[in-house]
Design an enzyme around this catalytic site. Structure first.
Site, PDB file in Angstrom:
ATOM      1  N   ASP A  13       1.050  -1.127   0.002  1.00 26.93           N
ATOM      2  CA  ASP A  13      -0.067   0.103  -0.052  1.00 26.93           C
ATOM      3  C   ASP A  13       1.011   1.083  -0.163  1.00 26.93           C
ATOM      4  O   ASP A  13       2.130   0.990   0.118  1.00 26.93           O
ATOM      5  CB  ASP A  13      -0.856   0.056   1.532  1.00 26.93           C
ATOM      6  CG  ASP A  13      -1.832   1.208   1.341  1.00 26.93           C
ATOM      7  OD1 ASP A  13      -2.437   1.412   0.299  1.00 26.93           O
ATOM      8  OD2 ASP A  13      -1.945   1.783   2.487  1.00 26.93           O
ATOM      9  N   SER A  14       0.180   2.384  -0.134  1.00 29.24           N
ATOM     10  CA  SER A  14       1.060   3.591  -0.006  1.00 29.24           C
ATOM     11  C   SER A  14       1.567   3.894   1.419  1.00 29.24           C
ATOM     12  O   SER A  14       2.593   4.709   1.688  1.00 29.24           O
ATOM     13  CB  SER A  14       0.111   4.843  -0.611  1.00 29.24           C
ATOM     14  OG  SER A  14      -0.713   4.937   0.257  1.00 29.24           O
ATOM     15  N   CYS A  52      -4.242  -1.561  -1.771  1.00 30.09           N
ATOM     16  CA  CYS A  52      -4.446  -0.310  -2.098  1.00 30.09           C
ATOM     17  C   CYS A  52      -5.556   0.024  -3.444  1.00 30.09           C
ATOM     18  O   CYS A  52      -4.970  -0.570  -4.647  1.00 30.09           O
ATOM     19  CB  CYS A  52      -2.979   0.477  -2.614  1.00 30.09           C
ATOM     20  SG  CYS A  52      -3.104   2.150  -3.022  1.00 30.09           S
ATOM     21  N   GLU A  92      -3.149   8.957   8.318  1.00 31.06           N
ATOM     22  CA  GLU A  92      -1.875   8.921   8.414  1.00 31.06           C
ATOM     23  C   GLU A  92      -1.548   9.901   9.966  1.00 31.06           C
ATOM     24  O   GLU A  92      -0.519   9.405  10.310  1.00 31.06           O
ATOM     25  CB  GLU A  92      -1.173   9.270   7.199  1.00 31.06           C
ATOM     26  CG  GLU A  92      -1.446   8.145   6.213  1.00 31.06           C
ATOM     27  CD  GLU A  92      -0.414   6.846   6.133  1.00 31.06           C
ATOM     28  OE1 GLU A  92       0.550   6.885   7.039  1.00 31.06           O
ATOM     29  OE2 GLU A  92      -0.907   5.933   5.849  1.00 31.06           O
ATOM     30  N   CYS A 135     -10.992   2.379  -0.106  1.00 27.82           N
ATOM     31  CA  CYS A 135      -9.700   2.830  -0.008  1.00 27.82           C
ATOM     32  C   CYS A 135      -9.318   1.986   1.479  1.00 27.82           C
ATOM     33  O   CYS A 135     -10.552   1.927   2.350  1.00 27.82           O
ATOM     34  CB  CYS A 135      -9.740   4.450   0.396  1.00 27.82           C
ATOM     35  SG  CYS A 135      -7.945   4.780   0.998  1.00 27.82           S
ATOM     36  N   HIS A 152      -7.361   2.543   3.654  1.00 26.79           N
ATOM     37  CA  HIS A 152      -7.161   3.220   4.891  1.00 26.79           C
ATOM     38  C   HIS A 152      -8.408   3.460   5.753  1.00 26.79           C
ATOM     39  O   HIS A 152      -8.707   3.473   6.862  1.00 26.79           O
ATOM     40  CB  HIS A 152      -6.908   4.808   4.901  1.00 26.79           C
ATOM     41  CG  HIS A 152      -5.097   4.852   4.371  1.00 26.79           C
ATOM     42  ND1 HIS A 152      -4.695   4.465   3.489  1.00 26.79           N
ATOM     43  CD2 HIS A 152      -4.216   5.520   5.192  1.00 26.79           C
ATOM     44  CE1 HIS A 152      -3.380   4.725   3.448  1.00 26.79           C
ATOM     45  NE2 HIS A 152      -3.097   5.274   4.437  1.00 26.79           N
TER      46      HIS A 152
END
Ligand code: DGL
Length: 267
Positions: free
Chosen positions: A12-13, A75, A154, A186, A188
């Site tokens: 993932d990022s 992701c 984040e 997403c 996240h």
């Protein structure tokens, strides 16, 4: 020769893919994993298709050098924009997070009305709309880009007042009044699920890719005879492209691991 005892690569990022890793760890407790978080280039959601393809391809090449038996693109942004290129150039199995979720969403919706929230790049790509329509062209699809969600997560601000205000802005009740299923597009976003729930109707079923993808991966390993045979060697290694205090904090709490083996590398 099958490489059953090799680890599964997942990327993932940033820390979003940990939501998928946590489910994988629960569902496949004997498997080993290599997690790659491209923290130096986060967020992917604000980048161009070319850049997302470039980073995703470099990560896959890195994971292949680490001898993974399978890659999970944990992701949505990379799944939406880079998967076709990756499938062309990567010669090991690769699983994206979008396909398992849309199949599940179509089975779940009774009103044939589905909402999708995701990064700007994912929503602009229309990857979900196109794939959903391929399976059923009689759907109402409502999409909303939520570009501030990833930085908030984040930064560890999921319980901050600012997050509630941003949820109000993105999850407009009227816009989503017809849907009965909402896809968290997403990886996240499951970290924000409690706040998201407070801003949408209780009748809406939320689809979170983590669990669905983990079940899909389990079936894939089984069907392709790729399950681990040596059950005493389970490990998870983490590779990041830049320091991230939140990553360490969240990964230890979230995955219930005291000390994480994190290595920093340059792509
Ligand atoms: N977890 C990534 C996704 O699922 C976040 C993308 C980003 O870095 O903006 O799309």
């Amino acid at each position: 020769m099958k490489n059953n005892n090799h680890p599964i690569g997942i990327f993932d990022s940033g820390l979003g893919g940990l939501t998928v890793l946590r489910e994988l760890k629960m569902i496949l407790p004997n498997e080993s994993f290599i997690y790659f978080g491209d923290t130096a280039h986060l967020p992917y959601g604000a980048k161009s298709k070319e850049t997302i393809i470039k980073y995703s391809h470099q990560i896959c090449k890195f994971l292949i050098k680490k001898k993974v038996k399978l890659i999970i693109v944990a992701c949505n942004t990379a799944s939406a924009l880079a998967i076709e290129t990756l499938e062309k150039y990567i010669n090991i199995p690769i699983i994206n997070v979008i396909d398992p979720c849309i199949q599940h969403a179509i089975k779940t919706t009774k009103k044939k009305s589905i909402g999708i929230i995701g990064t700007q790049a994912t929503i602009n790509s229309k990857a979900y709309d196109i794939k959903l329509n391929r399976l059923n062209n009689d759907l109402d699809i409502t999409t909303q880009a939520c570009p501030l969600f990833v930085p908030i997560i984040e930064e560890g601000l999921t319980n901050h007042q600012i997050t509630k205000n941003i949820c109000e802005l993105y999850l407009n009740k009227q816009k989503f009044s017809e849907i009965d299923v909402l896809i968290l597009g997403c990886t996240h976003y499951p970290l924000l699920i409690e706040t998201i729930k407070k801003h949408i109707s209780k009748k809406i079923i939320i689809i979170d890719s983590a669990n669905i993808v983990a079940i899909f991966v389990k079936k894939f390993l089984y069907n392709n005879k790729l399950r681990i045979s040596n059950k005493n060697q389970q490990y998870i290694k983490y590779f990041l492209t830049d320091k991230s205090i939140q990553f360490n904090k969240l990964a230890s709490i979230f995955l219930k691991e005291d000390s994480l083996k994190i290595e920093f590398i340059k792509l």
